[in-house]
Design a protein around this motif. Structure first.
Motif, PDB file in Angstrom:
ATOM      1  N   LEU A  33      54.614  48.515  76.600  1.00  0.00           N
ATOM      2  CA  LEU A  33      55.463  49.296  75.721  1.00  0.00           C
ATOM      3  C   LEU A  33      56.712  48.491  75.549  1.00  0.00           C
ATOM      4  CD1 LEU A  33      55.973  51.777  74.197  1.00  0.00           C
ATOM      5  CD2 LEU A  33      56.674  53.009  76.373  1.00  0.00           C
ATOM      6  N   GLY A  34      57.241  47.890  76.270  1.00  0.00           N
ATOM      7  CA  GLY A  34      58.631  47.197  76.350  1.00  0.00           C
ATOM      8  C   GLY A  34      58.346  46.003  75.213  1.00  0.00           C
ATOM      9  N   LEU A  35      57.184  45.203  75.569  1.00  0.00           N
ATOM     10  CA  LEU A  35      56.875  44.198  74.634  1.00  0.00           C
ATOM     11  C   LEU A  35      56.726  44.869  72.969  1.00  0.00           C
ATOM     12  CD1 LEU A  35      54.502  41.945  76.639  1.00  0.00           C
ATOM     13  CD2 LEU A  35      56.605  41.387  75.753  1.00  0.00           C
ATOM     14  N   ASP A  36      56.099  45.998  73.082  1.00  0.00           N
ATOM     15  CA  ASP A  36      55.879  46.735  71.737  1.00  0.00           C
ATOM     16  C   ASP A  36      57.151  46.885  71.046  1.00  0.00           C
ATOM     17  OD1 ASP A  36      53.262  46.312  72.189  1.00  0.00           O
ATOM     18  OD2 ASP A  36      52.945  48.679  72.533  1.00  0.00           O
ATOM     19  N   ILE A  37      58.091  47.508  71.837  1.00  0.00           N
ATOM     20  CA  ILE A  37      59.383  48.092  71.270  1.00  0.00           C
ATOM     21  C   ILE A  37      60.207  46.767  70.858  1.00  0.00           C
ATOM     22  CG2 ILE A  37      61.614  49.197  71.583  1.00  0.00           C
ATOM     23  CD1 ILE A  37      60.070  51.198  73.386  1.00  0.00           C
TER      24      ILE A  37
ATOM     25  N   HIS B 130      64.028  48.388  78.439  1.00  0.00           N
ATOM     26  CA  HIS B 130      65.667  47.831  78.334  1.00  0.00           C
ATOM     27  C   HIS B 130      65.650  46.509  78.291  1.00  0.00           C
ATOM     28  CE1 HIS B 130      66.866  52.013  78.891  1.00  0.00           C
ATOM     29  NE2 HIS B 130      65.807  52.338  79.331  1.00  0.00           N
ATOM     30  N   GLY B 131      64.932  45.562  79.243  1.00  0.00           N
ATOM     31  CA  GLY B 131      64.939  44.191  79.256  1.00  0.00           C
ATOM     32  C   GLY B 131      64.568  43.461  78.274  1.00  0.00           C
ATOM     33  N   LEU B 132      63.558  43.849  77.798  1.00  0.00           N
ATOM     34  CA  LEU B 132      62.987  42.846  76.592  1.00  0.00           C
ATOM     35  C   LEU B 132      63.574  43.061  75.421  1.00  0.00           C
ATOM     36  CD1 LEU B 132      59.173  43.046  78.009  1.00  0.00           C
ATOM     37  CD2 LEU B 132      60.950  41.479  78.369  1.00  0.00           C
TER      38      LEU B 132
END
Length: 681
Positions: A164-168, A115-117
């Motif tokens: 996963l956050g970085l990937d999205i 959510h944050g990234l």
């Protein structure tokens, strides 16, 4: 005074409630939602960019502001500079604590980085069956492009976390036209610059996937119907389920006692009536949320529903031994020196063709939710098989999720179970008086309770008071009838999977001198209390022995079983019968680990169903005191000079069953404030 809710937070909560209320959008406690906005920093008075996101645990449909984690966006995004890489990404969860704003609200979940990234004001991460069907299809990436074009991107499987956050975030940046992504093996994520846009995009992804699967899918995703494996007629199906329930409770509880849930819903029965169900069930469940609750795969009975019951029982026991060996081998294949210890090798889901599904957990809600998640998994399999082939993440990745150190830490933080957790009680006469007080005490100590009473309205009212079907259910029963008692136990077995603790409390009282006591009075008194207790205990013993978990039978007898007052020959003789049943059954059932004890109350006037039905007036007349003074009269004739209330009897039942008196059976506990003539000697 608490600060006013930020408008974007209010919008976030409303969105979460709408999304979480529809099971097509996400499963129970599955997924999370967030909002980013500017607020005033109470320290500097300046503006600060914050993110509110559903914290660890909780459910979107019932989310409150207290369930949100609140983080400073600048500090959260600064973590990318110190991120040590995928092999150490779990360390980032602890780092979230340094990003909290003020007290921070709820504990941040593993999905916080997602959510944050992602560069969007609002983000929804959900687990819809339609989205997971594409995510778990063998050619999911190709199907995603066919279904959505370039408006939804594909993210290959990666365990939830910082990477996963970085990937999205990178995929969103590279695809500015996209409104969301399909997460391989997992679910969906959608975003928008307003709460309304985010919700609209999430729902568009879900509904578009549903329409695609319906339009493109073949009609027989589970293969051809299996002749002879059709669902049994409803009455026969439920009778078979009740007959199997004690055996399945034993199977699910070899490592630790479990509470059960039964469903014979159409998706389950349809799945089990088709040829591909053994292959698909063996592949295991899909989304991480699913198999954390359902275990890596279910136990499936491989016999048709018309097989003789004894054959089904024998085969289930064979399959259970094989399941335990397979699960141990699964653990051994993937465990490392750092892995948590194995948490037990019994199944959480048992599928019985033609009958339904039994699911198990540490309490009724957990068991029920596990079953709901397996229905989600069936829907996912149907969708994936309709357009491709069901291909969930591999076994090694499932193990990494199931025995994740972060999951283990979450389990270790859970509160200590209450003394009667996992125990299922059936209390007769529980619609009022002493039985009602016992039911309340048992639920307060963690038990599930079957409120059994002749008065249906009273039983339902008590069950509702106790918290509803995840804690208590009502059954209407006349304890003088064998079939009625069998039906009551069957309802208990279907509601909670078994029975561990039975309280014989149902009764009436007729106060008359010998010459005024009719044969009908005598028979009625004995039918309800002596015969009734015998029939209830006999049915209880059948269940308890089959479960192989031991158990308790408690008789609410009376001081009159030892020392009777005047003018109540029928009542006192019946109570003596009950007291002797305690002695006989304690001796007979002890080899099965079943303890049988009694409680001998006296003078329970206030709150008593018996006294309010005329017995109080009769006893008051016998002793020559006003009826409203009867409780005081009983108290004054005791050693302690204290009035006995229903709650005091309930305390004795808990003392006998709460885990401290493990080596006590055949005992009668007096709850009479001290009646010397009734001392056992």
């Amino acid at each position: 005074m608490a600060p006013a809710t930020h408008p974007e937070v209010a919008a976030l909560l409303e969105r979460a409630h709408r999304l979480g209320a529809d099971p097509r959008n996400t499963n129970y406690a599955g997924g999370n939602a967030s909002a980013k906005a500017t607020a005033t920093d109470p320290v500097t008075g300046g503006a600060v960019d914050l993110m509110w996101v559903k914290g660890s645990g909780g459910d979107l449909g019932t989310l409150t502001e207290a369930g949100l984690a609140v983080l400073r966006l600048d500090r959260l995004r600064a973590l990318t500079a110190v991120y040590p890489g995928p092999e150490r990404e779990d360390e980032m969860v602890a780092a979230f604590d340094y990003c909290l704003h003020g007290k921070g609200g709820a504990a941040p979940s593993i999905d916080t980085a997602m959510h944050g990234l992602v560069d969007a004001a609002h983000v929804d991460h959900l687990h819809p069956d339609s989205g997971i069907a594409l995510a778990c299809a063998a050619d999911g990436e190709k199907l995603t492009q066919e279904c959505f074009g370039d408006k939804v991107a594909w993210v290959p499987w990666r365990r939830p976390g910082f990477q996963l956050g970085l990937d999205i975030a990178a995929i969103k940046e590279a695809n500015p036209q996209a409104v969301g992504v399909i997460l391989g093996g997992h679910g969906i994520t959608a975003w928008g610059e307003t709460s309304e846009e985010c919700e609209r995009n999430a729902l568009w992804i879900i509904r578009t996937a549903e329409e695609f699967l319906e339009r493109q899918g073949r009609q027989d995703p589970f293969g051809a119907p299996l002749a002879g494996w059709e669902p049994l007629p409803e009455a026969e199906r439920r009778a078979r389920a009740a007959a199997l329930a004690p055996v399945l409770r034993a199977i699910s509880s070899q490592d630790r006692p479990q509470v059960g849930h039964f469903t014979d819903s159409a998706p389950v029965l349809d799945f089990l009536a088709h040829a591909e169900h053994p292959r698909l069930a063996a592949l295991g469940t899909s989304c991480p949320d699913h198999f954390l609750r359902t275990k890596v795969r279910p136990l499936v009975l491989d016999l048709p529903p018309t097989a003789p019951l004894e054959d089904a029982v024998a085969r289930l026991e064979e399959l259970h031994a094989a399941y335990r060996a397979d699960y141990q081998a699964y653990y051994d294949r993937h465990a490392t020196e750092d892995s948590p210890a194995i948490r037990g090798a019994d199944p959480a889901i048992v599928l019985v063709p033609g009958v339904g599904m039994f699911s198990y957990g540490k309490d009724k809600q957990t068991a029920r939710v596990a079953g709901e998640f397996y229905v989600n998994a069936i829907n996912v399999m149907r969708g994936a098989e309709a357009v491709s082939a069901y291909a969930p993440i591999n076994e090694a990745e499932k193990f990494r999720i199931e025995y994740w150190a972060l999951e283990e830490a979450k389990l270790q933080r859970m509160p200590k179970p209450k003394p009667l957790a996992t125990r299922i009680a059936l209390v007769t006469g529980a619609g009022s008086g002493i039985g009602k007080a016992i039911a309340h005490r048992l639920v307060a100590e963690g038990a599930c309770v079957v409120v059994a009473d002749l008065n249906e309205e009273n039983a339902r009212a008590v069950a509702e008071e106790l918290g509803g079907p995840d804690r208590a259910v009502a059954v209407t029963v006349d304890v003088t009838g064998e079939e009625a008692i069998r039906a009551a136990f069957d309802e208990a077995l279907l509601a909670f999977g078994g029975v561990d603790l039975v309280v014989n409390n149902a009764g009436i009282s007729i106060s008359k001198p010998l010459l005024e006591t009719t044969a009908r009075d005598w028979d009625l008194q004995h039918d309800i209390m002596a015969r009734g207790s015998f029939l209830v205990s006999r049915e209880a013993a059948r269940v308890l022995i089959a479960q192989k978990l031991g158990g308790d039978i408690v008789y609410i007898a009376s001081k009159n079983a030892v020392f009777a007052g005047p003018n109540n020959i029928a009542y006192s003789a019946t109570k003596a019968d009950q007291a002797h049943q305690v002695r006989l059954l304690a001796a007979e059932l002890g080899e099965h680990g079943i303890r049988v004890n009694g409680v001998n109350p006296d003078g329970v006037v206030r709150g008593s169903g018996i006294f309010s039905s005329g017995w109080g007036a009769q006893r008051a007349a016998t002793y020559g005191v006003p009826e409203e003074k009867l409780g005081e009269f009983y108290a004054q004739r005791t050693i302690l000079k204290r009035e006995v209330l229903p709650e005091h009897v309930a305390n004795a039942v808990f003392a006998l069953t709460g885990g401290e008196l493990t080596h006590t059976t055949g005992l009668h506990v007096p709850v009479d404030a001290g009646v010397a003539a009734a001392f056992l000697r």
